[in-house]
Scaffold this motif. Sequence first.
Motif, PDB file in Angstrom:
ATOM      1  N   TRP A  18      30.772  40.905  45.232  1.00 23.52           N
ATOM      2  CA  TRP A  18      29.802  41.826  44.649  1.00 23.52           C
ATOM      3  C   TRP A  18      30.322  42.414  43.328  1.00 23.52           C
ATOM      4  O   TRP A  18      29.549  42.630  42.393  1.00 23.52           O
ATOM      5  CB  TRP A  18      29.505  42.953  45.630  1.00 23.52           C
ATOM      6  N   ALA A  19      31.624  42.667  43.265  1.00 23.54           N
ATOM      7  CA  ALA A  19      32.190  43.205  42.018  1.00 23.54           C
ATOM      8  C   ALA A  19      32.003  42.214  40.872  1.00 23.54           C
ATOM      9  O   ALA A  19      31.702  42.602  39.736  1.00 23.54           O
ATOM     10  CB  ALA A  19      33.671  43.535  42.213  1.00 23.54           C
ATOM     11  N   VAL A  20      32.164  40.910  41.153  1.00 23.86           N
ATOM     12  CA  VAL A  20      31.926  39.890  40.131  1.00 23.86           C
ATOM     13  C   VAL A  20      30.464  39.902  39.714  1.00 23.86           C
ATOM     14  O   VAL A  20      30.136  39.883  38.511  1.00 23.86           O
ATOM     15  CB  VAL A  20      32.327  38.494  40.647  1.00 23.86           C
TER      16      VAL A  20
ATOM     17  N   ASP B 216      39.260  32.295  45.587  1.00 23.13           N
ATOM     18  CA  ASP B 216      39.610  33.553  46.248  1.00 23.13           C
ATOM     19  C   ASP B 216      39.307  34.737  45.339  1.00 23.13           C
ATOM     20  O   ASP B 216      40.042  35.003  44.382  1.00 23.13           O
ATOM     21  CB  ASP B 216      41.091  33.539  46.617  1.00 23.13           C
ATOM     22  N   PRO B 217      38.250  35.498  45.608  1.00 23.79           N
ATOM     23  CA  PRO B 217      37.891  36.593  44.705  1.00 23.79           C
ATOM     24  C   PRO B 217      38.808  37.807  44.830  1.00 23.79           C
ATOM     25  O   PRO B 217      38.652  38.769  44.055  1.00 23.79           O
ATOM     26  CB  PRO B 217      36.463  36.936  45.145  1.00 23.79           C
ATOM     27  N   LEU B 218      39.750  37.791  45.778  1.00 24.65           N
ATOM     28  CA  LEU B 218      40.702  38.890  45.857  1.00 24.65           C
ATOM     29  C   LEU B 218      41.763  38.791  44.756  1.00 24.65           C
ATOM     30  O   LEU B 218      42.499  39.755  44.505  1.00 24.65           O
ATOM     31  CB  LEU B 218      41.380  38.915  47.229  1.00 24.65           C
TER      32      LEU B 218
ATOM     33  N   GLU C  69      37.809  37.460  37.169  1.00 25.94           N
ATOM     34  CA  GLU C  69      37.494  37.381  35.745  1.00 25.94           C
ATOM     35  C   GLU C  69      37.001  35.986  35.388  1.00 25.94           C
ATOM     36  O   GLU C  69      36.068  35.832  34.600  1.00 25.94           O
ATOM     37  CB  GLU C  69      38.722  37.746  34.914  1.00 25.94           C
ATOM     38  N   PHE C  70      37.612  34.959  35.977  1.00 28.83           N
ATOM     39  CA  PHE C  70      37.157  33.598  35.711  1.00 28.83           C
ATOM     40  C   PHE C  70      35.707  33.429  36.157  1.00 28.83           C
ATOM     41  O   PHE C  70      34.882  32.854  35.436  1.00 28.83           O
ATOM     42  CB  PHE C  70      38.044  32.581  36.433  1.00 28.83           C
TER      43      PHE C  70
ATOM     44  N   VAL D 223      29.630  32.620  33.823  1.00 22.14           N
ATOM     45  CA  VAL D 223      28.299  32.954  33.329  1.00 22.14           C
ATOM     46  C   VAL D 223      28.349  33.217  31.826  1.00 22.14           C
ATOM     47  O   VAL D 223      27.447  32.816  31.088  1.00 22.14           O
ATOM     48  CB  VAL D 223      27.730  34.160  34.099  1.00 22.14           C
ATOM     49  N   ASP D 224      29.395  33.883  31.354  1.00 24.36           N
ATOM     50  CA  ASP D 224      29.547  34.085  29.905  1.00 24.36           C
ATOM     51  C   ASP D 224      29.485  32.758  29.162  1.00 24.36           C
ATOM     52  O   ASP D 224      28.778  32.616  28.154  1.00 24.36           O
ATOM     53  CB  ASP D 224      30.886  34.762  29.594  1.00 24.36           C
TER      54      ASP D 224
END
Length: 711
Positions: A486-488, A427-429, A435-436, A441-442
């Motif tokens: 999109w923010a991620v 859930d990206p909300l 952050e995870f 990708v980090d």
Amino acid sequence: MADDNAVVDGSAVRVDAGGWGLTWAADDAGCLRQVGLGPEGATAQLGEIPLALFPDAYPTYGGGDALRPPALRITHADGSLTTRLVVEHVSRMVEPGGEHVTMRCRDERFHLHVEHHLRTHPASGVLEQWVEILHEEPGPVRLMSYDSMSPLLLASPDAEVVQFVGGGWADEWRWNEEGLSPGTKSLASFGGVQPHLQAAPMLLLSPSGPGSERSGDSLGCSIQWGGNTRFDLDVRPKGDLAAPSELRLRCGANPLGAEYLLDPGVRFVAPAVAWTWATTGRAEVTRRFHIWTRERVLRDPNRVRPVVANNWEATFFDFDEARILDLIDQSGELGAEVFLLDDGWFGTNHPRDDDTAGLGDWDVDRAKLPNGLAPLADAAAARGLRFGIWVEPEMVNPLSELYVDHPDWVVRDSREPAEHRNQLVLDPLIDEVREFEASVVDRALCDPGISYVKWDANRPITDPGSTQLGPDRQANLWVDQVHATWAVMDEVVRRHPEVELMLCASGGGRTDHATLRRFHEFWTSDNTDPVTRVRMQWACSHFFPAAAMAAHVTRWGGRPIHFGCAVALSGRFGLDLDLLALSSDEWAACRSAVALAKRTQRLVQQGRLVRLVSPMDRADRSRAALACIDPGSDETVLFAYQLEASNRPSPSLMLDWLDPDATYTVTETDLAVAGGAAVTQRSGRELIDGLDWQLTEPETARVWEITPVRG
């Protein structure tokens, strides 16, 4: 610089999109009317016809037409169902390469505003159009439908539409050409994360008659949205059967199940629709969309995309360090430029040996790769290759440490979440989830030398809901999750601006111009059968340049390797083969194809596309030919494909963009034949008159490189 008018008093508001446009005006009651649209739309005269007789520019529920679906439907805070808008204000802002026109309307009773935004790109001839909604009603309002635009056109009895609704996975970009009949035809996509597996959010429309490559009116539309989309074509005939019908085209986000509860003071921004109107056929629509995509959408548009070798179809999940090192060796020997390690490299307590486990646990699987990723990246660098990695940050397997620790992190409603493809959607909300996802990708890039990422998403949303939304606004998820995702992606781009990103979602599930702004290319489809791919790439090319379309050589369909190479060369070329299992002839074909890619990919990815022979032709789908040209130098690469047997006359490839008085070096390559290419010199007049079609057998191809002789 802004040019504002506080009140619109019936004067025309003209929007010139570069060779076409529209004119709007407010009638005596303040209602916004469409006065002109099309090639002369920006110069339409108001004349003596009362403005109230012109069509609504943007119909609303209860706004005047009770017999057709509206573009906007709102339930107001007091329960009222109707919305009636009047024009309040217009502003024009000069921007680099165009202007931004804003028409601000208000409800005649409620404190609710609807803004129409139009951004012009005259150099390309593409117009972006969308609406924004805000209000100061006593409580939330519910947006039931919220199309981004709703123009009215006249459609002749033989008007045609081309839409791209397919059967889902591995059937993207299906070309569906059909006439228009009375009633409403709805072309909708679902799934949220990967909606475009079913229906690409693009449309071609020929309102004046059957579509043609080089003649006739042709409209192209692209909904810029990473979620569910919808086109509605509402056709209403006149009494005279030979007269044009009225066609109301509604475009935007799909509101089914996505009714949005909007609080006072919060601005709702609908997706932008990019569209154009050409009078010289689909080729001009393509030219405009390619220019606009390169200028306004693609990241690093002048960077030639690399030749990528991927291990997926060679190994799937079954590999170890030695196996990957062997494939890296072979990739370097072939001359590839990036080696991409696909799914299966991670998972500790739940190793990623298949798609049932490990997703979400982004630590290297030391059983497969005991020394981690660094030796692989180092080995790639030693062989002249960059190293890339596959990730799927938005998903989790229930069989994972992540899910054990955070079962509340998934998209879900009040029921137990249902697995799809053995996984759930994060859930990206949730702030911690975003952050995870960025940190995935980090972590994948923590080893130096990794500079390419394939970002995948292999599951639709089936249980829409979020713990971050109240019970009355669970449907907001369909919109909010797009912006949160999109923010991620934006954060990943900010942290890793030099890393090349490929966008993938079970294949071609995210082929939209909005999400692509964060990426360099997309995976066109998991279906890599070269016969099918010619047709897919042909359809996709109407809206996207080849630089965006990843195309790899595989064994899908059991076609000859040389034929697969020739097809992949007309996109962003790559290989997804067990290089250790190639025969000597197949190895030679791949080696020649890589060398050919390095000579031609600049033209393929950045040149102007000319489609010559269509594999979608009603009479003969057995052949295809296309060229990529440098308009400044006439340098050309030409591809011809014989897909199937045919008893129809062979076409002649007339290269009418060349200089008849020039001399050209023509290098003809048949990748099925060892020993290089045939080189001749031909006059421009000969080439304009036509190259003979030399292909007779199915699954054969030719590639011509045509270069002007200097001096």
